[in-house]
Design a protein around this motif. Sequence first.
Motif, mmCIF file in Angstrom:
data_model
loop_
_atom_site.group_PDB
_atom_site.id
_atom_site.type_symbol
_atom_site.label_atom_id
_atom_site.label_comp_id
_atom_site.label_asym_id
_atom_site.label_seq_id
_atom_site.Cartn_x
_atom_site.Cartn_y
_atom_site.Cartn_z
ATOM 1 N N ALA A 82 0.818 -1.209 0.000
ATOM 2 C CA ALA A 82 0.000 0.000 0.000
ATOM 3 C C ALA A 82 0.851 1.258 0.000
ATOM 4 O O ALA A 82 2.057 1.209 0.227
ATOM 5 C CB ALA A 82 -0.901 -0.007 1.227
ATOM 6 N N TRP A 83 0.207 2.357 -0.283
ATOM 7 C CA TRP A 83 0.857 3.647 -0.106
ATOM 8 C C TRP A 83 -0.191 4.682 0.239
ATOM 9 O O TRP A 83 -1.384 4.473 0.046
ATOM 10 C CB TRP A 83 1.631 4.053 -1.358
ATOM 11 C CG TRP A 83 0.809 4.190 -2.604
ATOM 12 C CD1 TRP A 83 0.107 5.283 -3.009
ATOM 13 C CD2 TRP A 83 0.615 3.187 -3.612
ATOM 14 N NE1 TRP A 83 -0.504 5.015 -4.211
ATOM 15 C CE2 TRP A 83 -0.211 3.756 -4.613
ATOM 16 C CE3 TRP A 83 1.073 1.882 -3.786
ATOM 17 C CZ2 TRP A 83 -0.606 3.052 -5.744
ATOM 18 C CZ3 TRP A 83 0.674 1.190 -4.917
ATOM 19 C CH2 TRP A 83 -0.143 1.772 -5.889
ATOM 20 N N CYS A 84 0.286 5.782 0.752
ATOM 21 C CA CYS A 84 -0.580 6.899 1.092
ATOM 22 C C CYS A 84 -0.152 8.061 0.201
ATOM 23 O O CYS A 84 1.008 8.479 0.230
ATOM 24 C CB CYS A 84 -0.412 7.250 2.565
ATOM 25 S SG CYS A 84 -1.035 8.883 2.997
ATOM 26 N N GLN A 85 -1.093 8.581 -0.583
ATOM 27 C CA GLN A 85 -0.741 9.646 -1.523
ATOM 28 C C GLN A 85 -0.224 10.873 -0.787
ATOM 29 O O GLN A 85 0.676 11.567 -1.264
ATOM 30 C CB GLN A 85 -1.975 10.011 -2.347
ATOM 31 C CG GLN A 85 -1.681 10.213 -3.816
ATOM 32 C CD GLN A 85 -1.208 8.945 -4.497
ATOM 33 O OE1 GLN A 85 -1.921 7.970 -4.555
ATOM 34 N NE2 GLN A 85 0.012 8.959 -4.994
ATOM 35 N N GLY A 86 -0.791 11.126 0.372
ATOM 36 C CA GLY A 86 -0.358 12.275 1.150
ATOM 37 C C GLY A 86 1.071 12.119 1.638
ATOM 38 O O GLY A 86 1.870 13.057 1.585
ATOM 39 N N GLU A 87 1.404 10.942 2.119
ATOM 40 C CA GLU A 87 2.770 10.704 2.580
ATOM 41 C C GLU A 87 3.729 10.732 1.387
ATOM 42 O O GLU A 87 4.846 11.249 1.485
ATOM 43 C CB GLU A 87 2.864 9.362 3.325
ATOM 44 C CG GLU A 87 4.269 8.926 3.717
ATOM 45 C CD GLU A 87 5.045 9.936 4.557
ATOM 46 O OE1 GLU A 87 4.434 10.809 5.191
ATOM 47 O OE2 GLU A 87 6.290 9.851 4.552
ATOM 48 N N ASN A 88 3.304 10.182 0.258
ATOM 49 C CA ASN A 88 4.142 10.267 -0.950
ATOM 50 C C ASN A 88 4.480 11.722 -1.260
ATOM 51 O O ASN A 88 5.631 12.067 -1.526
ATOM 52 C CB ASN A 88 3.419 9.658 -2.155
ATOM 53 C CG ASN A 88 3.370 8.139 -2.094
ATOM 54 O OD1 ASN A 88 3.888 7.531 -1.168
ATOM 55 N ND2 ASN A 88 2.723 7.534 -3.072
ATOM 56 N N TYR A 89 3.455 12.560 -1.226
ATOM 57 C CA TYR A 89 3.632 13.991 -1.514
ATOM 58 C C TYR A 89 4.580 14.619 -0.502
ATOM 59 O O TYR A 89 5.514 15.346 -0.864
ATOM 60 C CB TYR A 89 2.258 14.657 -1.478
ATOM 61 C CG TYR A 89 2.253 16.163 -1.506
ATOM 62 C CD1 TYR A 89 2.623 16.867 -2.656
ATOM 63 C CD2 TYR A 89 1.845 16.909 -0.393
ATOM 64 C CE1 TYR A 89 2.596 18.259 -2.682
ATOM 65 C CE2 TYR A 89 1.806 18.291 -0.421
ATOM 66 C CZ TYR A 89 2.186 18.956 -1.563
ATOM 67 O OH TYR A 89 2.149 20.334 -1.581
ATOM 68 N N ASP A 90 4.361 14.297 0.763
ATOM 69 C CA ASP A 90 5.164 14.920 1.818
ATOM 70 C C ASP A 90 6.635 14.505 1.738
ATOM 71 O O ASP A 90 7.524 15.290 2.037
ATOM 72 C CB ASP A 90 4.580 14.538 3.193
ATOM 73 C CG ASP A 90 4.833 15.606 4.241
ATOM 74 O OD1 ASP A 90 5.289 16.701 3.876
ATOM 75 O OD2 ASP A 90 4.560 15.335 5.425
ATOM 76 N N ALA A 91 6.860 13.270 1.324
ATOM 77 C CA ALA A 91 8.243 12.750 1.322
ATOM 78 C C ALA A 91 8.951 12.941 -0.018
ATOM 79 O O ALA A 91 10.144 12.677 -0.119
ATOM 80 C CB ALA A 91 8.203 11.253 1.669
ATOM 81 N N ALA A 92 8.240 13.426 -1.032
ATOM 82 C CA ALA A 92 8.818 13.476 -2.382
ATOM 83 C C ALA A 92 9.912 14.546 -2.500
ATOM 84 O O ALA A 92 9.937 15.520 -1.754
ATOM 85 C CB ALA A 92 7.714 13.762 -3.397
ATOM 86 N N ALA A 93 10.783 14.347 -3.484
ATOM 87 C CA ALA A 93 11.889 15.279 -3.708
ATOM 88 C C ALA A 93 11.406 16.607 -4.271
ATOM 89 O O ALA A 93 12.068 17.637 -4.118
ATOM 90 C CB ALA A 93 12.900 14.647 -4.669
ATOM 91 N N THR A 94 10.267 16.580 -4.947
ATOM 92 C CA THR A 94 9.654 17.811 -5.460
ATOM 93 C C THR A 94 8.186 17.788 -5.037
ATOM 94 O O THR A 94 7.690 16.735 -4.629
ATOM 95 C CB THR A 94 9.725 17.857 -7.002
ATOM 96 O OG1 THR A 94 9.060 16.708 -7.543
ATOM 97 C CG2 THR A 94 11.173 17.876 -7.482
#
Lengths: 403, 313, 94
Positions: free
Chosen positions: A338-350
């Motif tokens: 699974a993944w969380c789109q919000g966490e992806n956004y928060d942890a992304a390089a951009t």
Amino acid sequence: MSIKENDKGWQSGMAKNITFIVTKDCQLACKYCYLVGKNTMERMPWEVARQAIDYILDHEAEMKEESVVWDFIGGEPFLEIDLIDRICDYLKTEMFRRGHHWFNSYRFSFSTNGINYHEEKVQRFIEKNRSHLSIGITIDGTERKHDLNRVYKGSGRGSYQDVVRNIPLWLSQFPDAGTKVTISSADIPYIKESVLHLYSLGIREVNINCVFEDVWQEGDDRLFEQQLMELADAIIDGGLYEDYACSFFSERLGKPLDCVAQNQNWCGAGRMLAVDAEGNFYPCTRFAQYSLREKPALIIGNVRDGIDHNRLRPFLTLDRCTQSPRKCIDCEVAEGCAWCQGENYDAAATPTIFQRSTAICLMHKARVRANNYYWNRLFRKLELEDAREAYEKRKKETKNVTC
Amino acid sequence: MLQYLVILLDDAAASFCHYSSAGRAPRPMPADVLRRGIRFAMTENLNVQFVYPAGEVPADVAALVESVDHVKIKPVGAPGPADVTVVDGFDGLPAEPAEGATYVLRTDRAALFARRGELAPVLARAARLNLVLTDVERFADADVAAYAETLDELAGLIAGQYAAGRAPQLNVLNDRLLLTQMNSCGAGETSLTLAPDGRFYVCPAFYLAPDATPVGSPDEGPAVPNAQLYRLDHAPLCRRCDAWQCRRCVWLNRQTTLEVNTPGREQCVAAHVEREASRRLALRLREAGIMLPGAQEIKKLDYLDPFDVRETW
Amino acid sequence: MVKKLIGQITAGERDEIQRLYERRNGLNELAQIVTADNDALYEKLVADMGDTTTRFQAWWDKMAQKYAWESCEGGHWEINFDTCEIYLVGGDAL
């Protein structure tokens, strides 16, 4: 003859989820809480709630889902029970008055810490809306596991005793209710005892998942696998698989996935809608500022100007492989990760939702190994007892809730 | 793979695209920055495009420019010869366009719809005209008919030129006839911009933005974070689209949808109006017996925004 | 209490009764907060409750006839919305 209906498993996956962030306050300061910006100041004014409802119901053509889940979160939502009661009354009245199609299919949903569940105002609200409620109380397991993280702000005192006293009342009102358990690094040693404890409290469905944040220590995956295997043994040896479910174990887990046929996004962000005290709309609560460590809030509109549909386009066209790194695309056990789109956004390089965080990778692989063990053991046992066919007919499935 | 380096010779260098550079104070690129940029381009086998301001550039800069094979992009009226002349608004169109020249006309929708007839002299003499709608991010469904009508009228002018033996190119009509795949501007993937501050940017618009974020320098090399998102295969809408003439402007994408790989509805609709106008131009040319070598048939579509048909993918 | 599987309906039939069931519940809860001083809404609610109740009962009558479901004194029918199964619960004849 009289007639009765059983509506468990209501419209799962077919409903629009609309979340009111009614307060950013909570009695607790859970150590794993992703809400980094909780505070006592931001409470939703009634006027904002009313404007949000009017906007949403005015735009029926844009929200064609057959059903709706009106979700209330915080902080702790029941701290704002008066506001919630007013919102729900207005929703019921307006859906009916307008002839909105959601009047035929709606739920009010709550995730609560359970501390003030017994209070008169909360109970009156439950009584008034009984047939349209879905309430989950979060209890993390045994007292020591629960109190490891779920502590009162200020004093740091554990909240277990104040929650567990309300479990019998809750289960008497919602016998099929499940609880949601969140696992962080420090919780791993207590997984087995916690799940079994929740079962012993009468909670038959335990939805449990590892946090998506990058909190894991070296060796956590092995410890996690060990805990899950011990839990598997306990469930199988105790025959608990007949009546209880734990979302860690699933038959739909751990196979490779195809980038064409199995390319759908995991997360529902963008198909959901959240509104906060300021009247801002978000694709999910996880994009509100109080949920984000590194990035600015991702606002998709507000109750005055409406939704900027351009800002939803990335969410509604996002697929699994476009956001995944090569190692995830090629992963032999990708199914169920699974993944969380919000966490992806928060942890992304951009500032993007198209960069999948893989902090959970080793934990997922450990889960897959333990899951394989669970099913191999269980099916072997059932076959030896000539009970496999009967089990398949009546087995209890979890909803696999991850956020 | 990087193929082009755009070098802004001044902070006030002309805009040849959707972004605006109006009001920027002049700040020439220092000669040592330019030297490093040219050296980088040479070592990486890049095609260089110099973008000029309205006035003179310093003599040392002018001399360095000539040390590498290049294209000069200049605003109309700037001193010296240009390979591409940028015209900001209809009022700047030259009375007598140069024979065989390449022009970029930046205009808003209202001016284009009202003054499209003024493009006849340009199409009669120039080799190529690139139309840039400076307010395409506000392109509304109500603009569809007016834009289609405008393009049909311009298609008539082009067809007339073909009949007279000339073959002018108008980007929004001719490009789709000859392309066989998406022809994006390539910012962040095949193209980077070197700014006067000595750093690389995805394109000039990303340099001029209030939150300008550099992506490397000639000394350090390019460093584009999440570089895959500038590629077509990481653009879920665009990779399925065949409005191949679309610029697929990553800057506008970022402005409208907050993601560089996802266009807003306005960009998609405008591009599909152009695609459909190109289809009608192809039919018109065929009926007139004019064959374009390499031209592919363009299928008629029943949508203007690929997002609307995403459920059918 | 004894529970006996006596029939199975189609998904379309299930959707029909589920909508009516949900509507009936919604109307009942709405009735707790709509007062007679809100004339127009009150009238609309009362009319809808009557209509929904009628359609609800008509569905069961129609299905019972179509599928010839077993019944008994003191028993009642139950539907499981997940499985579309109909059960006879309680009563003397089980």
